[in-house]
Design a protein around this motif. Structure first.
Motif, PDB file in Angstrom:
ATOM      1  N   LEU A   1       0.798  -1.224   0.000  1.00 55.29           N
ATOM      2  CA  LEU A   1       0.000   0.000   0.000  1.00 55.29           C
ATOM      3  C   LEU A   1       0.833   1.277   0.000  1.00 55.29           C
ATOM      4  CD1 LEU A   1      -2.862  -1.090   2.434  1.00 55.29           C
ATOM      5  CD2 LEU A   1      -2.853  -1.195  -0.056  1.00 55.29           C
ATOM      6  N   ILE A   2       2.062   1.248   0.477  1.00 59.87           N
ATOM      7  CA  ILE A   2       2.930   2.432   0.429  1.00 59.87           C
ATOM      8  C   ILE A   2       3.777   2.362  -0.837  1.00 59.87           C
ATOM      9  CG2 ILE A   2       4.782   3.709   1.549  1.00 59.87           C
ATOM     10  CD1 ILE A   2       3.724   2.639   4.221  1.00 59.87           C
ATOM     11  N   GLU A   3       4.546   1.302  -0.951  1.00 59.79           N
ATOM     12  CA  GLU A   3       5.360   0.994  -2.123  1.00 59.79           C
ATOM     13  C   GLU A   3       6.213   2.184  -2.552  1.00 59.79           C
ATOM     14  OE1 GLU A   3       3.133  -1.233  -5.095  1.00 59.79           O
ATOM     15  OE2 GLU A   3       1.729  -1.884  -3.569  1.00 59.79           O
ATOM     16  N   LEU A   4       6.529   2.251  -3.846  1.00 62.79           N
ATOM     17  CA  LEU A   4       7.383   3.345  -4.295  1.00 62.79           C
ATOM     18  C   LEU A   4       6.638   4.663  -4.307  1.00 62.79           C
ATOM     19  CD1 LEU A   4       8.566   3.447  -7.995  1.00 62.79           C
ATOM     20  CD2 LEU A   4       6.235   3.067  -7.407  1.00 62.79           C
TER      21      LEU A   4
ATOM     22  N   GLY B   1      -4.828   2.331  -3.076  1.00 63.72           N
ATOM     23  CA  GLY B   1      -5.348   0.994  -3.314  1.00 63.72           C
ATOM     24  C   GLY B   1      -4.871   0.338  -4.591  1.00 63.72           C
ATOM     25  N   THR B   2      -4.113   1.055  -5.386  1.00 65.89           N
ATOM     26  CA  THR B   2      -3.535   0.459  -6.588  1.00 65.89           C
ATOM     27  C   THR B   2      -2.044   0.282  -6.342  1.00 65.89           C
ATOM     28  OG1 THR B   2      -2.978   2.546  -7.698  1.00 65.89           O
ATOM     29  CG2 THR B   2      -5.212   1.692  -8.029  1.00 65.89           C
ATOM     30  N   GLY B   3      -1.399  -0.504  -7.164  1.00 67.97           N
ATOM     31  CA  GLY B   3       0.039  -0.693  -7.008  1.00 67.97           C
ATOM     32  C   GLY B   3       0.444  -2.108  -7.339  1.00 67.97           C
ATOM     33  N   ALA B   4       1.716  -2.387  -7.189  1.00 68.35           N
ATOM     34  CA  ALA B   4       2.268  -3.679  -7.570  1.00 68.35           C
ATOM     35  C   ALA B   4       1.699  -4.811  -6.725  1.00 68.35           C
ATOM     36  CB  ALA B   4       3.790  -3.649  -7.459  1.00 68.35           C
TER      37      ALA B   4
END
Length: 161
Positions: A16-19, A108-111
């Motif tokens: 949820l945090i990611e890059l 809510g989007t991401g890898a």
């Protein structure tokens, strides 16, 4: 300096945090642009094959376990809902939709979510990883641009220009 690179690398791996969170942190730490971008991409991509191969199995196994059942059910529902929504909108362009889902940095989007959705939809592993990588590259460019604009605005406001 190495500690700061390790910090953004680890932030990039957090779901949820990611890059999306690591890149602004890298610029707040005044790290050089290209190395920070590369470290954040690598950190964000390391979990992707593991998620694709094992997350679905773990979540299905854990959904009825007392200690982890709630979180497992949450991620199964979230991943399935994201996958179905993506599949419904994309039709035959499912991998392009996955690329855009991962690449446009919205909550809510991401890898992590994109890969879980692809796994729950039984999408091709190599195509999934390629689409997710392309999306992470795009999200990184967007977040770096936004971070630089914000940083320039703060500097401009502080100096009066």
């Amino acid at each position: 300096m190495l500690k700061n690179y390790l910090w953004i690398f680890l932030i990039s791996m957090v779901p949820l945090i990611e890059l999306r969170g690591a890149i602004p942190v890298s610029q707040a730490l005044s790290l050089p642009l290209l190395p920070a971008y590369i470290i954040c991409i690598i950190g964000n991509m390391i979990p992707v094959p593991v998620i694709y191969l094992f997350a679905r199995r773990f979540l299905e196994w854990g959904q009825n376990k007392p200690a982890v059942g709630g979180i497992c059910r949450f991620f199964l529902v979230k991943g399935k809902r994201a996958g179905e929504k993506m599949q419904e909108k994309a039709g035959r362009g499912l991998y392009i939709a996955l690329f855009l889902f991962v690449g446009i940095p919205l909550p809510g989007t991401g890898a992590w979510t994109g890969t879980l959705a692809a796994s729950l939809l039984d999408m091709n592993g190599k195509k999934t990883i390629a689409s997710v990588l392309a999306g992470v590259l795009l999200a990184g460019i967007i977040m770096m641009s936004v971070s630089l604009l914000v940083k320039a605005g703060i500097i401009s406001a502080a100096t009066g220009f």
